[in-house]
Enzyme design. Structure first.
Site, mmCIF file in Angstrom:
data_model
loop_
_atom_site.group_PDB
_atom_site.id
_atom_site.type_symbol
_atom_site.label_atom_id
_atom_site.label_comp_id
_atom_site.label_asym_id
_atom_site.label_seq_id
_atom_site.Cartn_x
_atom_site.Cartn_y
_atom_site.Cartn_z
ATOM 1 N N ASP A 439 -19.896 -15.010 3.707
ATOM 2 C CA ASP A 439 -18.549 -14.894 4.276
ATOM 3 C C ASP A 439 -17.610 -15.934 3.677
ATOM 4 O O ASP A 439 -16.448 -15.649 3.369
ATOM 5 C CB ASP A 439 -18.599 -15.059 5.797
ATOM 6 C CG ASP A 439 -19.202 -13.850 6.505
ATOM 7 O OD1 ASP A 439 -19.360 -12.804 5.834
ATOM 8 O OD2 ASP A 439 -19.523 -13.950 7.695
ATOM 9 N N GLU A 465 -17.745 -6.692 -0.930
ATOM 10 C CA GLU A 465 -17.271 -7.777 -1.794
ATOM 11 C C GLU A 465 -16.254 -7.293 -2.804
ATOM 12 O O GLU A 465 -15.946 -8.011 -3.763
ATOM 13 C CB GLU A 465 -18.461 -8.422 -2.524
ATOM 14 C CG GLU A 465 -19.117 -7.577 -3.593
ATOM 15 C CD GLU A 465 -20.188 -6.642 -3.068
ATOM 16 O OE1 GLU A 465 -21.044 -6.232 -3.873
ATOM 17 O OE2 GLU A 465 -20.171 -6.312 -1.861
#
Length: 712
Positions: A439, A465
């Site tokens: 994260d 991502e």
């Protein structure tokens, strides 16, 4: 317009961090390296853009020679010739070199004299006649087979023209890489060696990382500090040292003192290096007693937006250091006379070397009026359009903005580009360091994208991502340069959760093209990203030729309207009546035309119904062309018959034959009884415009037809 190298080349050269080993194999080149180095530095002091162009051309020639396995001595000669092919510009007046407009006759004559100047300078430095001949032949136009050294001079001419075309000039915009290759093919046989152009295009058709290490080991690195092993890759501009010192001192300090925003420079230990006049006005604290003092929130009178004292945990300097990326916050500044201002506070880390923090820039902008207004505005739009983790736009907002982005750029005729990117080996980050570290990597990546974006751009998290950057008013070359800047910023930005290590990312870039829809626009960028991932990652791949420069419009033959004029025709047997038919000529040979067609098929998700030796039949769902339909109008499925024939085209200027591709294109509705012929013409035109953007073709005129010889 022929892609000759313009004498006013105004490209910017760059370098990246690497220290390769120098290998010199030619004794003559080695013995004269000092003199050649002096000529290069003299050229750079005279006109940095020209020297930067020479360095890029030399690196490009070196990669090409490595790929062709050129003899070591010829390889070295080609590199030196490429590096110094414009050295004669040392004798050209500055007013001519820096002129942004067309040169007049006298100025053009001065430019033509540079070859004589270059010859005299090189001879004075002890250069061989073979080296001088390479430069002379490369600059004189098409090299005849009887001339020597023919191959080296022809290679230099091709790379010189290619770099000039893909580099932004003060007098014209840069071309995309694909468009530049098409221009080389257009002038092959007359200005460039046709076989070498095909060879060069094949080398550039795929990223070739294996060539980078070979180039890095060449002696060329002597001519620039920390040079890059890539052709056209960059990190910092090559410039004249004296000019740069002037900018860094007089100009830089004048700019700082003229800013309306408070600016404070801190070193790596947090000591104040500079406190500009706007900071004095905002805080009431003078710069002199604060210089070289350790910075604390108290010396600027900083508090939280609600008026509470800042602690070590929420100190903006520490927050910037922890994140290693730009930090932004809304705070209070208390003036020494008691006045309170609501400010937008930004901390920007400054790195040197490989991820080493050198200091922090603090920017403070008075936002009192804005804050009062924002307190009355609900945050519903932010919740609906923002990604909760990274605070950039979410997928839904990107899907909403993309059609608006395309419509705006189509209506204005301005270029617009899309960059799609994702973090390399992201699963490995999660598996090794945990999902919390993943994260933090996503947040860092999003922050870098935000730092490199401009007003009017959109940064969005596309999924997982993967992120998207919509670049307004940005063409393919500019967007590719932006992606390269982001790639390098990601590579040098430490992530604390990864034990201070950095990460890498891959990028796909494309420009909006005629006939594009949101689906094809994203699909082409995604195809470029997949190519970047499959060829080694941590690289930028660009696809798409951009806008058609000649303004060629597609003329549809309304055959279906003419043949269905009578209502009785509706009852006739089903006939495959074409909506549109056209004959076109592509500048590239047959094999490259097929590669471009494969990209068109992939991005449009077309179904291949039939393939023969030179013909392919496609079925394309009209739902991909929703932008061309009126509201409430159902979509149509289109059938596209394409014939690609290899031909030889006789160039009228040189009488030389060039390998090109003749295209016969026919578009019809899958339902032969579809009575919406008038509406379908617009859809067919849009489909043909998109096809033409991929293959970059021109309509075959009667004059051209007589110059085309089909292969038997």
């Amino acid at each position: 317009m022929p892609p000759v190298t313009n004498a006013q080349s105004n490209s910017i050269g760059h370098s990246a961090n690497c220290t390769p080993v120098v290998e010199l194999t030619d004794p003559l080149i080695q013995s004269r390296l000092g003199a050649y180095s002096g000529l290069f530095y003299a050229l750079r002091a005279k006109h940095p853009p020209t020297a930067a162009h020479g360095l890029r051309v030399a690196i490009g020639c070196s990669k090409w020679a490595s790929w062709r396995k050129t003899d070591s001595r010829e390889h070295s000669l080609l590199e030196v010739a490429a590096l110094l092919h414009d050295v004669g510009k040392i004798g050209i007046p500055d007013r001519v070199l820096q002129k942004p407009a067309q040169l007049d006759c006298q100025e053009q004559l001065m430019m033509e004299m540079q070859l004589s100047t270059a010859t005299e300078m090189l001879r004075g430095a002890g250069a061989s006649e073979e080296l001088i001949n390479i430069i002379r032949l490369a600059r004189s136009g098409y090299v005849r087979p009887s001339e020597t050294p023919r191959e080296s001079a022809s290679m230099l001419a091709v790379v010189d023209a290619y770099d000039s075309m893909i580099t932004e000039q003060v007098f014209r915009k840069a071309l995309s890489r694909e468009r530049a290759i098409d221009e080389l093919f257009e002038h092959s046989g007359s200005q460039f060696d046709a076989q070498l152009v095909r060879d060069f295009a094949e080398m550039l058709s795929q990223p070739r990382p294996e060539l980078e290490s070979a180039v890095a080991k060449r002696w060329l690195v002597r001519f620039a500090p920390n040079p890059t092993p890539g052709f056209g890759e960059s990190d910092s501009a090559i410039s004249c040292g004296a000019v740069q010192n002037l900018v860094d001192t007089v100009f830089h300090r004048r700019l700082l003192d003229s800013l309306t925003d408070a600016a404070v420079y801190l070193d790596q230990d947090g000591q104040v290096l500079h406190w500009n006049r706007a900071a004095e006005n905002l805080t009431g604290r003078q710069a002199a007693p604060l210089t070289h003092r350790s910075w604390t929130p108290q010396i600027m009178g900083l508090r939280t937006e609600s008026g509470e004292d800042l602690t070590a945990e929420n100190c903006p300097l520490q927050a910037t250091r922890r994140a290693n990326t730009q930090f932004s916050s809304r705070l209070q500044v208390r003036h020494v006379d008691g006045r309170v201002f609501i400010v937008n506070f930004t901390g920007i880390p400054v790195f040197a070397g490989k991820g080493e923090l050198s200091g922090v820039i603090l920017l403070v902008r008075d936002a009192s009026a804005q804050a009062n207004l924002e307190q009355r505005v609900q945050s519903l739009h932010v919740i609906a359009s923002q990604d909760n983790l990274t605070k950039v736009a979410n997928r839904a907002e990107m899907d909403r903005q993309l059609p608006v982005f395309l419509d705006a750029h189509v209506s204005t005729g301005q270029p617009g580009s899309l960059i799609i990117c994702d973090i390399d080996h992201f699963k490995r980050i999660n598996d090794t360091h945990g999902h919390q570290a993943g994260d933090e990597a996503l947040v860092t990546f999003a922050n870098v994208l935000r730092e490199c974006s401009r007003e009017g751009d959109l940064v969005a998290r596309y999924g997982g991502e993967e992120f998207v950057l919509l670049c307004a008013g940005c063409d393919n070359p500019a967007a590719t340069a932006r992606a390269e800047e982001i790639r390098k910023a990601v590579e040098r930005t430490p992530v604390p959760a990864l034990n201070g290590n950095t990460m890498t990312a891959s990028f796909g870039v494309t420009e909006h093209q005629p006939g594009d829809t949101p689906s094809t626009f994203v699909a082409r960028a995604d195809r470029a990203l997949l190519t970047a991932k499959s060829t080694g990652r941590n690289r930028v791949v660009q696809l798409g030729s951009g806008q058609t420069p000649d303004g060629d419009t597609v003329q549809a033959r309304e055959l279906c309207v003419q043949q269905k004029a009578s209502w009785l025709n509706w009852f006739t047997s089903r006939q495959e009546v074409p909506i549109l038919e056209t004959e076109r000529l592509a500048s590239v040979p047959h094999t490259l035309a097929i590669q471009k067609l494969e990209g068109f098929i992939s991005d449009h998700k077309a179904e291949v119904l039939k393939t023969e030796k030179f013909q392919v039949t496609l079925r394309i769902d009209g739902q991909k062309f929703e932008a061309s339909r009126r509201k409430g109008e159902r979509s149509a499925v289109m059938i596209m018959d394409i014939t690609l024939k290899p031909v030889d085209y006789r160039n009228p200027r040189s009488n030389a034959y060039q390998s090109k591709t003749k295209l016969l294109v026919s578009i019809r509705a899958a339902n032969a009884r579809d009575r919406r012929a008038t509406a379908l013409i617009g859809q067919a035109n849009q489909l043909l415009a998109s096809f033409n953007s991929y293959l970059v073709t021109q309509v075959i005129t009667e004059d051209m037809r007589s110059a085309i010889a089909e292969h038997r």
